[in-house]
Design an enzyme around this catalytic site. Sequence first.
Site, PDB file in Angstrom:
ATOM      1  N   GLU A  21      -7.181 -43.119  23.471  1.00 21.55           N
ATOM      2  CA  GLU A  21      -7.324 -43.706  22.140  1.00 21.55           C
ATOM      3  C   GLU A  21      -6.248 -44.749  21.864  1.00 21.55           C
ATOM      4  O   GLU A  21      -6.505 -45.778  21.263  1.00 21.55           O
ATOM      5  CB  GLU A  21      -7.300 -42.615  21.060  1.00 21.55           C
ATOM      6  CG  GLU A  21      -8.594 -41.819  20.990  1.00 21.55           C
ATOM      7  CD  GLU A  21      -9.807 -42.685  20.695  1.00 21.55           C
ATOM      8  OE1 GLU A  21      -9.655 -43.746  20.069  1.00 21.55           O
ATOM      9  OE2 GLU A  21     -10.915 -42.307  21.113  1.00 21.55           O
TER      10      GLU A  21
ATOM     11  N   TYR B  94      -6.543 -43.587  12.065  1.00 18.61           N
ATOM     12  CA  TYR B  94      -7.682 -43.656  12.979  1.00 18.61           C
ATOM     13  C   TYR B  94      -7.474 -42.740  14.187  1.00 18.61           C
ATOM     14  O   TYR B  94      -8.343 -41.938  14.540  1.00 18.61           O
ATOM     15  CB  TYR B  94      -7.935 -45.106  13.471  1.00 18.61           C
ATOM     16  CG  TYR B  94      -8.795 -45.063  14.698  1.00 18.61           C
ATOM     17  CD1 TYR B  94     -10.155 -44.815  14.581  1.00 18.61           C
ATOM     18  CD2 TYR B  94      -8.242 -45.133  15.983  1.00 18.61           C
ATOM     19  CE1 TYR B  94     -10.954 -44.660  15.702  1.00 18.61           C
ATOM     20  CE2 TYR B  94      -9.026 -44.982  17.106  1.00 18.61           C
ATOM     21  CZ  TYR B  94     -10.379 -44.748  16.952  1.00 18.61           C
ATOM     22  OH  TYR B  94     -11.157 -44.568  18.065  1.00 18.61           O
TER      23      TYR B  94
ATOM     24  N   ASP C  69     -13.115 -46.902  12.995  1.00 14.67           N
ATOM     25  CA  ASP C  69     -12.485 -48.061  13.634  1.00 14.67           C
ATOM     26  C   ASP C  69     -13.285 -49.303  13.247  1.00 14.67           C
ATOM     27  O   ASP C  69     -14.261 -49.227  12.482  1.00 14.67           O
ATOM     28  CB  ASP C  69     -12.372 -47.878  15.158  1.00 14.67           C
ATOM     29  CG  ASP C  69     -13.691 -48.148  15.855  1.00 14.67           C
ATOM     30  OD1 ASP C  69     -14.747 -48.091  15.182  1.00 14.67           O
ATOM     31  OD2 ASP C  69     -13.683 -48.430  17.059  1.00 14.67           O
TER      32      ASP C  69
END
Length: 287
Positions: A32, A115, A133
């Site tokens: 991520e 996020y 996102d």
Amino acid sequence: MVRDVIDWYDREARDLPWRHSDCTPWGVLVSEIMLQQTPVVRVLPVWNEWMARWPSPADLATAEQADAVRAWGRLGYPRRAKRLWECARALADEHDGEVPSDEATLLALPGIGAYTAAAVASFAFARRAVVLDTNVRRVVGRAWGGEPLPALHLTVRERERASALVPEDASDAVRWAAGSMELGALVCTARAPRCDACPLAAECAWLAAGATGLEAAPRRTQPWHGTDRQVRGRIMALLRAASAPVNLSGHAALEDVEPGQLDSCLESLVDDGLVREVDADRGTYAL
Ligand code: SF4
């Protein structure tokens, strides 16, 4: 419409190693961070290398920060490497080397924003979360809101709309999060959406309204050549490749860079903790 996206994702999802059931929460977290500003094809080899070298937070925590920055290679935005290294140390020191599963604890870690906390909770721990996102924002904004492109910054209304779409069932919520991201990355792209291949084509508010407004929207991409970002990247590439401290002023590989810009970029890299001055008299630097 959410179900249409989930079904599409079940059929079309790319086979990526951080989506495999045997991928650890640490592997998901690393992916991520790497994917935040870098496309999948560039992340894949670096992620594989990182996971082979530092398969757990404890492994990275014992490495030198410079090794992490060096192994970041050309993924860009190298501050992410430093933050990931700091995150590994925090996990090793404060969480027994484990990635926590709840968003609030994740959020308190270095380098983890809203996020990433939601994405890790969702993808690593199958928790229900609002994963927002830029890809998800674009899909939801178009299909539900009839808007060509999202605003520069996330608005309260957008977050409420996205929250309301997350299915109650955790497994569905995870597939919705991954599917809406995937749809934005592969089909509902910023400049050239492929509506003919989209599972939402029959219901999309923006398409139904004529799919207008994209031509007029300003492009957000910045020119690259000659920018501070490019110069910082060149300095980092030089230092990554060097086995000894380097004198950068007057270096042949940077001779086209204005001395003032070189100094300010170097200073910002030192301020960010990515580069250190080794010898002030000789003007040498290293990672
Ligand atoms: S129909 Fe087109 S604009 Fe609407 S969500 Fe699908 S790709 Fe995006």
